[in-house]
Design an enzyme around this catalytic site. Structure first.
Site, short mmCIF file in Angstrom:
data_model
loop_
_atom_site.label_atom_id
_atom_site.label_comp_id
_atom_site.label_asym_id
_atom_site.label_seq_id
_atom_site.Cartn_x
_atom_site.Cartn_y
_atom_site.Cartn_z
CG ASP A 102 7.20 52.44 32.10
OD1 ASP A 102 7.87 51.41 32.27
OD2 ASP A 102 7.52 53.53 32.59
CE LYS A 130 10.19 52.67 28.85
NZ LYS A 130 10.38 53.89 29.69
P1 IMP Z 1 2.49 53.40 32.65
O1 IMP Z 1 3.69 53.43 33.53
O2 IMP Z 1 2.38 52.09 31.90
O3 IMP Z 1 1.24 53.74 33.42
O4 IMP Z 1 2.70 54.51 31.55
C1 IMP Z 1 2.24 55.79 31.77
C2 IMP Z 1 2.58 56.75 30.70
O5 IMP Z 1 3.88 57.19 30.98
C3 IMP Z 1 2.63 56.31 29.25
O6 IMP Z 1 1.38 56.32 28.61
C4 IMP Z 1 3.52 57.40 28.68
O7 IMP Z 1 2.75 58.53 28.36
C5 IMP Z 1 4.46 57.67 29.82
N1 IMP Z 1 5.76 57.01 29.60
C6 IMP Z 1 6.17 55.80 30.04
N2 IMP Z 1 7.41 55.52 29.62
C7 IMP Z 1 7.80 56.59 28.88
C8 IMP Z 1 9.00 56.92 28.14
O8 IMP Z 1 9.98 56.17 28.06
N3 IMP Z 1 9.00 58.13 27.52
C9 IMP Z 1 7.96 59.01 27.58
N4 IMP Z 1 6.81 58.73 28.23
C10 IMP Z 1 6.74 57.54 28.88
#
Ligand code: IMP
Ligand code: MG
Length: 178
Positions: A102, A130
């Protein structure tokens, strides 16, 4: 649980097809090597289980637990290492398996950690990407599906700890949040 879902985005069959495609690709890209698969708990365990069975190589498997999320819908900036791995990554070809990228902050944290510990290479295989959520400049090497910038659950991904066991990825109804 099905009643809480507004839209199914990716069903089990299409996820399986992506696991097969990426598994073949990794088997070719890492031919002759023995990569260390690093699965990120909790979200990536189902995807890891599917994907490693499509990789025709000797692999080591490790799990790491980090938290960036506090059960809600917003990523937090502060990454915490909850459970570390015990094996030495020095000189290893590491393949991180993630449920979703994300903001990219979790990935940046892990890549820095592994590089600091002397990994030979670090690549990332994520079920979902994403791209619209990015706050840091980082890209996954293997991507199952791109998703819009909206919150998804299922197939390992949770909302407040729930829905990880849905056998598909979907979007929750608005009523679930209110
Ligand atoms: P980051 O923002 O790329 O560090 O993502 C961190 C974590 O947030 C991911 O590994 C997921 O576990 C969680 N995450 C991010 N987006 C979603 C979503 O749409 N649904 C559920 N978990 C999410
Ligand atoms: Mg995660």
């Amino acid at each position: 649980m099905d009643n809480d879902i507004a839209e199914v985005l990716f069903d089990r069959k299409s996820i399986q097809e992506q696991a097969e495609r990426i598994g073949r690709q990794i088997s070719a890209d890492y031919a002759g090597r023995k990569p260390l698969v690093l699965s990120v708990l909790k979200g990536a365990y189902l995807w890891t289980a599917d994907l490693i069975r499509e990789i025709d190589l000797y692999v080591d498997l490790e799990f790491i637990k980090i938290s960036s999320y506090h059960g809600g819908m917003e990523s937090s900036n502060e990454i915490q290492l909850i459970t570390d791995i015990r094996s030495d990554v020095r000189g290893r070809d590491v393949i991180i398996m993630e449920d979703i990228v994300d903001t990219g902050q979790s990935l940046e944290y892990l890549e820095t950690l592994l590089n600091d510990r002397g990994a030979h290479s670090v690549q990332v295989a994520t079920l979902l990407d994403k791209k619209g959520g990015r706050t840091v400049d980082i890209a996954a090497d293997y991507v199952g599906f791109d998703v819009r910038n909206e919150f998804v659950v299922g197939y390992g991904l949770d909302y407040q700890g729930l829905y990880r066991n849905l056998p598909y990825v979907g979007i929750l109804k608005q009523s679930v949040y209110s």
